[in-house]
Design a protein around this motif. Structure first.
Motif, PDB file in Angstrom:
ATOM      1  N   ALA A 126       0.609  -1.184  -0.097  1.00  0.00           N
ATOM      2  CA  ALA A 126      -0.062  -0.068   0.077  1.00  0.00           C
ATOM      3  C   ALA A 126       0.886   1.288  -0.118  1.00  0.00           C
ATOM      4  CB  ALA A 126      -0.936   0.052   1.121  1.00  0.00           C
ATOM      5  N   PHE A 127       1.917   1.422   0.677  1.00  0.00           N
ATOM      6  CA  PHE A 127       2.699   2.763   0.916  1.00  0.00           C
ATOM      7  C   PHE A 127       3.875   2.699  -0.142  1.00  0.00           C
ATOM      8  CE2 PHE A 127       1.962   1.366   5.512  1.00  0.00           C
ATOM      9  CZ  PHE A 127       0.645   1.853   5.398  1.00  0.00           C
ATOM     10  N   GLY A 128       4.456   1.626  -0.843  1.00  0.00           N
ATOM     11  CA  GLY A 128       5.208   1.637  -1.702  1.00  0.00           C
ATOM     12  C   GLY A 128       6.550   1.577  -0.799  1.00  0.00           C
ATOM     13  N   GLU A 129       7.823   2.217  -1.191  1.00  0.00           N
ATOM     14  CA  GLU A 129       8.931   2.026  -0.580  1.00  0.00           C
ATOM     15  C   GLU A 129       8.853   2.502   0.833  1.00  0.00           C
ATOM     16  OE1 GLU A 129      12.171   4.091  -2.538  1.00  0.00           O
ATOM     17  OE2 GLU A 129      12.593   2.437  -3.824  1.00  0.00           O
ATOM     18  N   VAL A 130       9.519   1.461   1.803  1.00  0.00           N
ATOM     19  CA  VAL A 130       9.754   1.714   3.002  1.00  0.00           C
ATOM     20  C   VAL A 130      11.072   1.178   3.715  1.00  0.00           C
ATOM     21  CG1 VAL A 130       7.183   1.558   3.797  1.00  0.00           C
ATOM     22  CG2 VAL A 130       8.641  -0.581   3.794  1.00  0.00           C
ATOM     23  N   THR A 131      11.671   1.779   4.809  1.00  0.00           N
ATOM     24  CA  THR A 131      13.018   1.442   5.046  1.00  0.00           C
ATOM     25  C   THR A 131      12.852   0.293   6.200  1.00  0.00           C
ATOM     26  OG1 THR A 131      13.063   3.162   6.883  1.00  0.00           O
ATOM     27  CG2 THR A 131      13.649   3.790   4.598  1.00  0.00           C
ATOM     28  N   LEU A 132      13.890  -0.429   6.684  1.00  0.00           N
ATOM     29  CA  LEU A 132      14.048  -1.300   7.472  1.00  0.00           C
ATOM     30  C   LEU A 132      13.677  -0.404   8.789  1.00  0.00           C
ATOM     31  CD1 LEU A 132      14.199  -3.804   8.901  1.00  0.00           C
ATOM     32  CD2 LEU A 132      16.875  -3.557   8.811  1.00  0.00           C
ATOM     33  N   GLU A 133      14.572   0.853   8.911  1.00  0.00           N
ATOM     34  CA  GLU A 133      13.895   1.472  10.104  1.00  0.00           C
ATOM     35  C   GLU A 133      12.751   1.677  10.399  1.00  0.00           C
ATOM     36  OE1 GLU A 133      14.754   6.160  11.639  1.00  0.00           O
ATOM     37  OE2 GLU A 133      16.630   4.958  11.069  1.00  0.00           O
ATOM     38  N   GLU A 134      11.955   2.202   9.322  1.00  0.00           N
ATOM     39  CA  GLU A 134      10.309   2.441   9.485  1.00  0.00           C
ATOM     40  C   GLU A 134       9.665   1.184   9.923  1.00  0.00           C
ATOM     41  OE1 GLU A 134      10.036   6.060   6.358  1.00  0.00           O
ATOM     42  OE2 GLU A 134      10.045   3.833   5.515  1.00  0.00           O
ATOM     43  N   LEU A 135       9.906  -0.204   9.402  1.00  0.00           N
ATOM     44  CA  LEU A 135       9.326  -1.100   9.737  1.00  0.00           C
ATOM     45  C   LEU A 135       9.673  -1.492  11.373  1.00  0.00           C
ATOM     46  CD1 LEU A 135       8.032  -3.776   8.660  1.00  0.00           C
ATOM     47  CD2 LEU A 135      10.424  -4.549   8.758  1.00  0.00           C
ATOM     48  N   LEU A 136      10.894  -1.362  11.681  1.00  0.00           N
ATOM     49  CA  LEU A 136      11.087  -1.763  12.996  1.00  0.00           C
ATOM     50  C   LEU A 136      10.399  -0.742  14.156  1.00  0.00           C
ATOM     51  CD1 LEU A 136      14.743  -2.909  12.333  1.00  0.00           C
ATOM     52  CD2 LEU A 136      12.858  -4.220  12.809  1.00  0.00           C
ATOM     53  N   ALA A 137      10.348   0.523  13.760  1.00  0.00           N
ATOM     54  CA  ALA A 137       9.720   1.598  14.471  1.00  0.00           C
ATOM     55  C   ALA A 137       8.223   1.127  14.496  1.00  0.00           C
ATOM     56  CB  ALA A 137       9.919   2.936  13.938  1.00  0.00           C
ATOM     57  N   THR A 138       7.696   0.673  13.193  1.00  0.00           N
ATOM     58  CA  THR A 138       6.384   0.460  13.176  1.00  0.00           C
ATOM     59  C   THR A 138       5.987  -0.919  14.159  1.00  0.00           C
ATOM     60  OG1 THR A 138       5.929   1.421  11.110  1.00  0.00           O
ATOM     61  CG2 THR A 138       4.352  -0.191  11.825  1.00  0.00           C
ATOM     62  N   TRP A 139       6.825  -1.832  14.057  1.00  0.00           N
ATOM     63  CA  TRP A 139       6.588  -2.888  15.015  1.00  0.00           C
ATOM     64  C   TRP A 139       6.491  -2.668  16.450  1.00  0.00           C
ATOM     65  CZ3 TRP A 139      10.887  -7.180  15.372  1.00  0.00           C
ATOM     66  CH2 TRP A 139      10.320  -8.500  16.069  1.00  0.00           C
ATOM     67  N   THR A 141       5.557   0.413  17.804  1.00  0.00           N
ATOM     68  CA  THR A 141       4.489   1.303  17.864  1.00  0.00           C
ATOM     69  C   THR A 141       3.120   0.458  17.884  1.00  0.00           C
ATOM     70  OG1 THR A 141       5.808   3.227  17.014  1.00  0.00           O
ATOM     71  CG2 THR A 141       3.481   3.369  17.184  1.00  0.00           C
ATOM     72  N   HIS A 142       3.449  -0.374  16.967  1.00  0.00           N
ATOM     73  CA  HIS A 142       2.201  -1.508  16.715  1.00  0.00           C
ATOM     74  C   HIS A 142       1.940  -2.072  18.174  1.00  0.00           C
ATOM     75  CE1 HIS A 142       0.573  -5.304  15.645  1.00  0.00           C
ATOM     76  NE2 HIS A 142      -0.230  -4.542  14.911  1.00  0.00           N
ATOM     77  N   ASP A 143       2.915  -2.694  18.820  1.00  0.00           N
ATOM     78  CA  ASP A 143       2.888  -3.231  19.958  1.00  0.00           C
ATOM     79  C   ASP A 143       2.336  -2.315  21.201  1.00  0.00           C
ATOM     80  OD1 ASP A 143       4.359  -5.519  19.124  1.00  0.00           O
ATOM     81  OD2 ASP A 143       5.621  -5.471  20.920  1.00  0.00           O
ATOM     82  N   LEU A 144       2.744  -0.981  21.424  1.00  0.00           N
ATOM     83  CA  LEU A 144       2.216   0.133  22.053  1.00  0.00           C
ATOM     84  C   LEU A 144       0.645   0.318  21.601  1.00  0.00           C
ATOM     85  CD1 LEU A 144       5.438   1.998  22.380  1.00  0.00           C
ATOM     86  CD2 LEU A 144       4.552   0.598  24.364  1.00  0.00           C
ATOM     87  N   GLY A 145       0.322   0.336  20.546  1.00  0.00           N
ATOM     88  CA  GLY A 145      -0.788   0.803  20.048  1.00  0.00           C
ATOM     89  C   GLY A 145      -1.990  -0.439  20.636  1.00  0.00           C
ATOM     90  N   HIS A 146      -1.542  -1.897  20.561  1.00  0.00           N
ATOM     91  CA  HIS A 146      -2.404  -2.819  20.902  1.00  0.00           C
ATOM     92  C   HIS A 146      -2.405  -2.924  22.235  1.00  0.00           C
ATOM     93  CE1 HIS A 146      -4.054  -4.117  17.144  1.00  0.00           C
ATOM     94  NE2 HIS A 146      -2.562  -4.044  16.478  1.00  0.00           N
ATOM     95  N   ILE A 147      -1.450  -2.591  22.945  1.00  0.00           N
ATOM     96  CA  ILE A 147      -1.363  -2.895  24.645  1.00  0.00           C
ATOM     97  C   ILE A 147      -2.312  -1.629  24.900  1.00  0.00           C
ATOM     98  CG2 ILE A 147      -0.218  -1.991  26.693  1.00  0.00           C
ATOM     99  CD1 ILE A 147       2.258  -3.220  25.404  1.00  0.00           C
ATOM    100  N   ALA A 148      -2.420  -0.300  24.361  1.00  0.00           N
ATOM    101  CA  ALA A 148      -3.277   0.725  24.598  1.00  0.00           C
ATOM    102  C   ALA A 148      -4.847   0.075  24.144  1.00  0.00           C
ATOM    103  CB  ALA A 148      -2.939   1.927  23.936  1.00  0.00           C
ATOM    104  N   GLN A 149      -5.090  -0.486  23.096  1.00  0.00           N
ATOM    105  CA  GLN A 149      -6.214  -0.924  22.614  1.00  0.00           C
ATOM    106  C   GLN A 149      -6.759  -1.867  23.624  1.00  0.00           C
ATOM    107  OE1 GLN A 149      -6.117  -3.366  19.065  1.00  0.00           O
ATOM    108  NE2 GLN A 149      -8.167  -3.060  18.431  1.00  0.00           N
ATOM    109  N   ILE A 150      -5.961  -3.019  23.797  1.00  0.00           N
ATOM    110  CA  ILE A 150      -6.505  -3.755  25.161  1.00  0.00           C
ATOM    111  C   ILE A 150      -6.996  -3.113  26.339  1.00  0.00           C
ATOM    112  CG2 ILE A 150      -5.920  -5.790  26.743  1.00  0.00           C
ATOM    113  CD1 ILE A 150      -3.866  -6.592  24.633  1.00  0.00           C
ATOM    114  N   ALA A 151      -6.398  -2.220  27.004  1.00  0.00           N
ATOM    115  CA  ALA A 151      -6.790  -1.597  28.037  1.00  0.00           C
ATOM    116  C   ALA A 151      -8.030  -0.631  27.662  1.00  0.00           C
ATOM    117  CB  ALA A 151      -5.786  -0.613  28.374  1.00  0.00           C
TER     118      ALA A 151
END
Length: 174
Positions: A126-139, A141-151
């Motif tokens: 969907a986004f086209g080119e993404v860097t490894l840094e962006e992928l790892l930062a998203t991973w 942030t994704h965790d933190l977002g789902h912890i917040a979602q559970i709460a």
């Protein structure tokens, strides 16, 4: 905050234990209730996190770090957990999440990623080119977002029960 792999690993390595502390041993009402139609329960969220561990983060990192000409990612099925979690209980899911996350952290550390690696790119569907840094930062942030979602999902179970205090509980407004 600037991206730092070690700081991300601090979060990634703790996420399964944070979620386990919140969910293990609590009643089905907390685990299986969601926010309404087309929303996820805490049980569903854990299944989603497992699916991501198996098919997303490390798989996409491997594509980015590979020497292959084709750096395209396979689309991620954001709803695969509904089928994959059938017949399992929360203890099984939490154990599975801890196991696959530990394995993935070991793989991540074994790559000895450097600053140059972080600039390498893959192709997101969907986004086209993404860097490894962006992928790892998203991973992370994704965790933190789902912890917040559970709460949030759990907090909303007492939306009416808190009475007038609702005005002081922004978690109930989203």
């Amino acid at each position: 905050m600037q991206f730092d792999l070690n700081r991300s690993i601090e979060i990634l390595s703790r996420t399964p234990f944070v979620i386990e502390a919140l969910l293990n041993g609590i009643s089905e009402e907390w685990l299986m209730t969601n926010e309404g139609e087309n929303t996820w329960s805490p049980f569903d969220i854990v299944g989603h996190l497992i699916h991501g561990e198996r098919t997303d983060w490390i798989t996409r990192m491997a594509i980015i770090l590979s020497e292959a000409d084709n750096k395209s990612f396979t689309p991620f099925d954001r709803f695969a957990q509904f089928e994959e979690s059938k017949g399992k209980n929360i203890t099984q899911l939490l154990d599975e999440f801890k196991t696959v996350r530990k394995q993935n952290i070991e793989i991540l550390k074994s790559k000895k990623i450097n600053a140059k690696d972080l600039t390498k790119k893959g192709i997101h569907p969907a986004f086209g080119e993404v860097t490894l840094e962006e992928l790892l930062a998203t991973w992370t942030t994704h965790d933190l977002g789902h912890i917040a979602q559970i709460a949030r999902v759990m907090a909303k179970q007492y939306t009416n029960e808190v009475g007038p205090w609702k005005q002081y509980l922004p978690i109930l407004e989203k």
